[in-house]
Design a protein around this motif. Structure first.
Motif, PDB file in Angstrom:
ATOM      1  N   PRO A  22      45.681  33.328  33.138  1.00 31.67           N
ATOM      2  CA  PRO A  22      45.756  34.026  31.854  1.00 31.67           C
ATOM      3  C   PRO A  22      44.634  35.051  31.717  1.00 31.67           C
ATOM      4  N   LEU A  23      44.954  36.188  31.105  1.00 31.53           N
ATOM      5  CA  LEU A  23      43.948  37.218  30.891  1.00 31.53           C
ATOM      6  C   LEU A  23      42.952  36.777  29.844  1.00 31.53           C
ATOM      7  N   SER A  59      50.308  42.658  27.589  1.00 32.83           N
ATOM      8  CA  SER A  59      49.412  41.515  27.801  1.00 32.83           C
ATOM      9  C   SER A  59      48.021  41.765  27.236  1.00 32.83           C
ATOM     10  N   LEU A  60      47.661  43.033  27.094  1.00 38.23           N
ATOM     11  CA  LEU A  60      46.319  43.365  26.618  1.00 38.23           C
ATOM     12  C   LEU A  60      46.197  43.235  25.105  1.00 38.23           C
ATOM     13  N   TYR A  61      47.322  43.366  24.404  1.00 35.20           N
ATOM     14  CA  TYR A  61      47.248  43.457  22.951  1.00 35.20           C
ATOM     15  C   TYR A  61      46.862  42.141  22.280  1.00 35.20           C
ATOM     16  N   ALA A  62      46.883  41.062  23.018  1.00 38.72           N
ATOM     17  CA  ALA A  62      46.401  39.797  22.464  1.00 38.72           C
ATOM     18  C   ALA A  62      44.884  39.781  22.354  1.00 38.72           C
ATOM     19  N   HIS A  63      44.223  40.741  23.031  1.00 39.63           N
ATOM     20  CA  HIS A  63      42.755  40.753  23.067  1.00 39.63           C
ATOM     21  C   HIS A  63      42.150  42.019  22.469  1.00 39.63           C
ATOM     22  N   VAL A  64      42.819  43.171  22.650  1.00 41.00           N
ATOM     23  CA  VAL A  64      42.353  44.431  22.069  1.00 41.00           C
ATOM     24  C   VAL A  64      43.534  45.134  21.408  1.00 41.00           C
ATOM     25  N   GLN A  65      43.304  45.722  20.251  1.00 42.61           N
ATOM     26  CA  GLN A  65      44.404  46.276  19.474  1.00 42.61           C
ATOM     27  C   GLN A  65      44.927  47.595  20.031  1.00 42.61           C
ATOM     28  N   ASN A  66      44.027  48.423  20.571  1.00 39.06           N
ATOM     29  CA  ASN A  66      44.425  49.758  21.014  1.00 39.06           C
ATOM     30  C   ASN A  66      43.338  50.332  21.924  1.00 39.06           C
TER      31      ASN A  66
END
Length: 242
Positions: A22-23, A59-66
């Motif tokens: 998991p990222l 997959s990135l949006y769970a950690h950074v919004q944009n």
């Protein structure tokens, strides 16, 4: 041997594939920094960072919004490398040292300094650095309003120099390439019509002397001398620089 017709290849591939790790946030910032170092801050999109990680942008949006939040995270990571030097007892030397370690941290990552243009970093490492500089300015004797203006002025100078250095590296490759550029620029200035541009022609050789380090030191000295003079005015001692 031929494969039996009832063999479920898709299921076997799923069973054989190792579980994907998991990222986490730090992995994403590491990947974004790797993209920045290799391709520059403009290339550091959510899609490109996801590609660096071998996944999809979702997959990135769970950690950074944009991308903006991603850039903030990378800046914060870079500023974490700035170790605030111990005080020397000499106010000017202390300012010079913090200026150089900050510039070096930015300069170590391609055009990272560009990301600071038009942006006020608000992460803990950025505020730690700003708080330290504001404290130095207050101890110098500047009124609070001038402290509030002088801090960004110093950081803008450091950031601009770091970004300009990255542009020279990208354009000319190495120090020799930069030297050749300024030599040709000096020759061009000298070839201009004297009657139209007398000062540029007469200063042709001087205008292009001094490397980046000398010019950075000069500009920093001018800023610090001016700030000390402002502090002296505020204190009413008329002592000027010391």
């Amino acid at each position: 041997m031929p494969s039996p017709p009832w063999r479920d290849r898709k299921r076997e591939r799923r069973r054989a594939a190792p579980a994907r790790r998991p990222l986490d946030y730090d992995q994403i910032v590491d990947a974004a920094l790797a993209v920045l170092d290799a391709e520059g801050v403009d290339a550091m999109s959510m899609r490109r960072v996801a590609q660096q990680l071998g996944t999809g942008a979702a997959s990135l949006y769970a950690h950074v919004q944009n991308k903006e939040e991603l850039v903030d995270a990378v800046i914060e990571r870079i500023l974490s490398d700035v170790e605030i030097p111990a005080p020397t007892g000499d106010w000017r030397e202390d300012f010079v040292r913090i200026a150089y370690v900050t510039r070096d941290a930015l300069g170590a990552h391609r055009d990272a300094a560009k990301a600071l243009w038009g942006r006020v970093p608000t992460g803990p490492n950025a505020i730690r650095l700003a708080d330290h500089v504001y404290g130095m300015l207050r101890r110098l004797g500047l009124p609070d309003q001038l402290v509030a203006w002088a801090g960004p002025l110093l950081f803008d100078y450091i950031t601009t120099d770091a970004y300009e250095g990255s542009l020279y590296s990208a354009t000319f490759g190495d120090e020799n390439g930069t030297i050749k550029y300024f030599e040709s620029l000096s020759q061009y200035f000298a070839s201009l019509p004297h009657e139209r541009f007398p000062n540029v022609v007469e200063l042709a050789g001087t205008l292009t002397t001094g490397g980046g380090e000398e010019r950075f030191a000069f500009g920093l000295d001018v800023l610090l001398t001016g700030l000390k003079a402002k502090a002296s005015e505020a204190l009413g001692d008329g002592s000027g620089d010391s």
